[in-house]
Design a protein around this motif. Structure first.
Motif, PDB file in Angstrom:
ATOM      1  N   UNK A 103     -15.168  11.432  -1.894  1.00 59.07           N
ATOM      2  CA  UNK A 103     -15.726  10.283  -2.606  1.00 59.07           C
ATOM      3  C   UNK A 103     -14.620   9.401  -3.175  1.00 59.07           C
ATOM      4  N   UNK A 104     -13.582  10.023  -3.721  1.00 57.00           N
ATOM      5  CA  UNK A 104     -12.478   9.247  -4.267  1.00 57.00           C
ATOM      6  C   UNK A 104     -11.758   8.446  -3.204  1.00 57.00           C
ATOM      7  N   UNK A 105     -11.548   9.048  -2.043  1.00 58.10           N
ATOM      8  CA  UNK A 105     -10.911   8.313  -0.953  1.00 58.10           C
ATOM      9  C   UNK A 105     -11.803   7.200  -0.429  1.00 58.10           C
ATOM     10  N   UNK A 106     -13.111   7.414  -0.420  1.00 60.37           N
ATOM     11  CA  UNK A 106     -14.030   6.348  -0.018  1.00 60.37           C
ATOM     12  C   UNK A 106     -13.973   5.200  -1.022  1.00 60.37           C
ATOM     13  N   UNK A 107     -13.870   5.533  -2.306  1.00 66.44           N
ATOM     14  CA  UNK A 107     -13.734   4.485  -3.317  1.00 66.44           C
ATOM     15  C   UNK A 107     -12.460   3.678  -3.100  1.00 66.44           C
ATOM     16  N   UNK A 108     -11.387   4.359  -2.693  1.00 69.75           N
ATOM     17  CA  UNK A 108     -10.152   3.641  -2.364  1.00 69.75           C
ATOM     18  C   UNK A 108     -10.373   2.715  -1.182  1.00 69.75           C
ATOM     19  N   UNK A 109     -11.087   3.207  -0.178  1.00 68.85           N
ATOM     20  CA  UNK A 109     -11.391   2.365   0.973  1.00 68.85           C
ATOM     21  C   UNK A 109     -12.163   1.125   0.582  1.00 68.85           C
ATOM     22  N   UNK A 110     -13.006   1.266  -0.437  1.00 72.10           N
ATOM     23  CA  UNK A 110     -13.800   0.130  -0.927  1.00 72.10           C
ATOM     24  C   UNK A 110     -13.002  -0.766  -1.864  1.00 72.10           C
TER      25      UNK A 110
END
Length: 287
Positions: free
Chosen positions: A127-134
């Motif tokens: 989830x944290x890496x997805x937030x970075x992607x966003x």
């Protein structure tokens, strides 16, 4: 082992390595999943079989996998719903739908039983890496810090170190480089024989112009992974900033020699071109 625990143990095997890359771009690790282990096939039940089918579909048709997981969410509960969110998050990642991926991974984390802290940590890292992607660095920091705590509770040194490194990257991106030394120090303590936290530490010291400290950290990284291209590149940067041009040339040339077709070798070639040729020595001037 309960059904939920068995399914989550399987999920840990098929999930991606949540470690992020150093340039804070699209997190590679969300896209590269390790192969599933054949030893688990005998223990399959309909839930794990569905997950395998959905994951196999990802490589061929991520949009269809995304739809398949969404439908599954409306029809299931418990462990089945966790699995559906897991596949939904991975499919959304493949499609570059970072907000959808973050939402799915958070839901999977929150619905994972409290006694499965290691799995919660993995979902939190995703989830944290997805937030970075966003592009949402503030939320990424919160998610990754929570994942680090979950990993610590689970006594998983590897996962905690991965989370700590991700936290450090985000702190740097948020303009808090000095704060990043705390999680990096934790990562090197937890995984002293892994090169990556030492490399990140060296890079951070170099960016803060603490070149002696950077040299010490990059030497540790090079001892642990002498053929790693990123380490050779960083060693050259530290050398050239320290006024040791010849050492920089040697570091970058070693990357080219050991990994001639790699992106790191191309970067090393660019660095050497910018530095220019070594000065000629041993020549005497004409009278």
């Amino acid at each position: 082992m309960s059904q939920v625990s068995m399914i989550l143990a399987f999920l840990i095997q098929v999930g991606p390595n949540p470690a992020a890359n150093d340039n804070l771009g699209v997190p590679d690790e969300l896209l590269n999943r390790p192969p599933r282990q054949s030893s688990l096939e005998a223990a399959q039940n309909p839930t794990t079989a569905w997950l395998e089918e959905c994951l196999d579909l990802l490589a061929q048709d991520p949009a269809r996998a995304h739809s398949k997981a969404q439908i599954r969410l409306t029809e299931t509960s418990g462990a089945d719903r966790i699995i559906a969110n897991h596949c939904l998050g991975l499919a959304a990642t493949e499609l570059g739908l970072w907000d959808d991926a973050r939402t799915a991974f958070i839901a999977a984390r929150d619905e994972t039983p409290m006694d499965e802290q290691r799995t919660k940590a993995r979902f939190g890292l995703m989830a944290g890496n997805a937030a970075l992607g966003a592009g949402d660095q503030d939320d990424a920091l919160l998610l990754l810090q929570t994942a680090q705590e979950n990993a610590k509770t689970a006594a998983s040194a590897t996962l905690e170190a991965l989370a700590a490194m991700d936290v450090a990257r985000v702190l740097v991106a948020l303009g808090r480089p000095h704060d990043a030394f705390v999680p990096l120090s934790r990562a090197t303590l937890l995984e002293p024989e892994k090169a990556e936290p030492w490399l990140l530490t060296a890079t951070l010291y170099r960016r803060l112009e603490r070149l002696d400290d950077a040299q010490e950290a990059i030497e540790q990284a090079a001892r642990l992974a002498p053929l790693e291209g990123a380490i050779g590149l960083e060693a050259g940067l530290i050398a050239v900033l320290s006024g040791r041009d010849e050492a920089a040339r040697q570091s970058w040339q070693s990357v080219i020699d050991t990994q001639p077709e790699s992106p790191a070798a191309k970067t090393a070639e660019d660095y050497l071109e910018q530095l220019g040729p070594a000065p000629e020595t041993g020549q005497t001037s004409n009278p």
